[in-house]
Design an enzyme around this catalytic site. Structure first.
Site, short mmCIF file in Angstrom:
data_model
loop_
_atom_site.label_atom_id
_atom_site.label_comp_id
_atom_site.label_asym_id
_atom_site.label_seq_id
_atom_site.Cartn_x
_atom_site.Cartn_y
_atom_site.Cartn_z
N PRO A 13 1.33 -1.45 0.52
CA PRO A 13 0.35 0.04 0.21
C PRO A 13 1.62 1.12 -0.10
O PRO A 13 1.94 1.13 0.90
CB PRO A 13 -0.99 0.07 1.48
CG PRO A 13 -0.41 -1.26 2.48
CD PRO A 13 0.61 -1.84 1.22
N CYS A 96 3.17 3.25 9.01
CA CYS A 96 3.22 3.90 8.85
C CYS A 96 3.92 5.14 10.07
O CYS A 96 3.49 5.13 10.88
CB CYS A 96 1.88 4.77 8.40
SG CYS A 96 2.10 6.65 7.22
N LYS A 135 0.38 -4.94 9.08
CA LYS A 135 1.74 -4.79 8.48
C LYS A 135 2.37 -3.81 9.50
O LYS A 135 2.24 -2.71 10.23
CB LYS A 135 1.23 -3.36 6.99
CG LYS A 135 2.62 -3.18 6.86
CD LYS A 135 2.77 -2.61 5.08
CE LYS A 135 3.93 -2.60 4.03
NZ LYS A 135 4.62 -1.89 5.11
N GLY A 230 7.59 -2.97 -3.23
CA GLY A 230 6.75 -1.07 -3.05
C GLY A 230 7.33 -0.53 -4.00
O GLY A 230 7.04 -0.75 -5.66
#
Length: 329
Positions: A13, A96, A135, A230
């Site tokens: 993502p 994140c 994650k 990624g």
């Protein structure tokens, strides 16, 4: 094929990148790789424009939605909504490092609160039959990953999660920008591999700095259950995805060429334009299709210069493809 098997190779993502157009484009290159949405916060799912945030097309399957949040009630409701949309997996973001995410008390900062993460995933699991995954990072700031990561996996897995993707870097929430956090903290692949040895019952994917299929195959051969890629999947998608079905999933079909993928995007582009969309909303994700291949510079230049113009249509993509073909010849 079960979702766990699709997770042998997944596309991470990535905010502002892995929208529905990007995912459709990637799916044309690999039928099996697991695709992820951009992160969307639980409050946005509950209160926002759900079709804009969660809408996707059937060909994108298998596809997972990544949620951000730290409120078990909100995350449970967002998970129920995402499940009703038909996602194959709901993933909780515990990785994140952005300031905005920290201020909302979610993302990588949750590495410091495994008990809260366990409460969140338990509520999410209870809310929907769709598989819930996590994650995460190997730690944050002054944490010692060798101590923190095993405890995190134990506590969260006891709440019912059996599949984790581990970004093999710390996140430094103080002193590094989100961009710097993707490169500066050193990778610790051996630690992630040790977690697989210590938690053999969990499905563990490794993420961070993996830029070739050769590297992905090496991690799988060394015992990891999956590999998440990624930026390499975005910037050099043909290198990472065109042969993925054959090399990672054992498919016996012939891989497509980059030319075929570009041509197969044309009907999708036409439908998007007919619905009122703009060409560059799609082609911005296609700029790297011919990266490292003859004619790549011409492809990128034509799309970059023309796709944003009013009235731009499939003919721009065709012109770029013609330029590549002439150069390659």
């Amino acid at each position: 094929m079960q979702i766990n098997q699709h997770a042998r190779l997944s596309c991470a993502p990535m905010m502002d990148w892995t929208d529905r157009h990007c995912r459709y484009f990637h799916r044309l290159m690999s039928s099996h790789a697991l695709l992820y949405t951009e992160m969307v916060t639980a409050p946005a799912v509950i209160h926002g424009d759900r079709e804009r945030l969660l809408g996707f097309s059937a060909p994108e399957h298998p596809v997972a939605v990544q949620l951000g949040g730290s409120d078990p009630v909100q995350l449970a409701e967002a998970t129920r909504i995402a499940g009703d949309y038909g996602y194959d997996e709901v993933n909780l973001n515990v990785g994140c490092p952005s300031d905005r995410v920290q201020s909302g008390s979610f993302g990588a900062i949750l590495m410091e609160q495994p008990g809260l993460v366990a409460d969140c995933v338990a509520a999410m699991i209870a809310a929907s039959p769709v598989e819930v995954t996590v994650k995460c990072r190997i730690g944050v700031d002054e944490q010692v990953p060798e101590q923190v990561l095993p405890d995190f996996l134990r506590v969260v897995s006891e709440a019912g999660v059996t599949r984790f993707t581990i970004h093999a870097r710390k996140a430094w929430l103080q002193g590094l920008s989100p961009k710097e956090n993707r490169d500066i903290p050193p990778l610790d692949y051996p630690l992630v591999h040790r977690m697989k040895a210590d938690f053999p019952h969990l499905h563990l994917s490794i993420n961070g700095g993996i830029t070739t299929l050769d590297e992905a195959e090496a991690h799988l051969a060394a015992g990891m259950d999956g590999v998440m890629i990624g930026r390499a999947a975005y910037h050099t998608p043909a290198d990472m995805l065109l042969e993925a079905d054959q090399r990672i999933f054992g498919a016996r079909t012939l891989p497509k060429t980059a030319h075929q993928v570009a041509e197969e995007m044309l009907p999708y582009i036409e439908a998007h334009l007919a619905a009122g969309g703009r060409l560059n909303q799609i082609t911005r994700h296609m700029l790297g299709l011919f990266a490292g291949r003859p004619g790549a510079r011409h492809w990128k230049r034509i799309l970059s210069e023309r796709a944003h113009r009013d009235g731009a249509g499939p003919e721009v993509v065709q012109a770029a493809l013609d330029a590549v073909s002439k150069f390659a010849a």
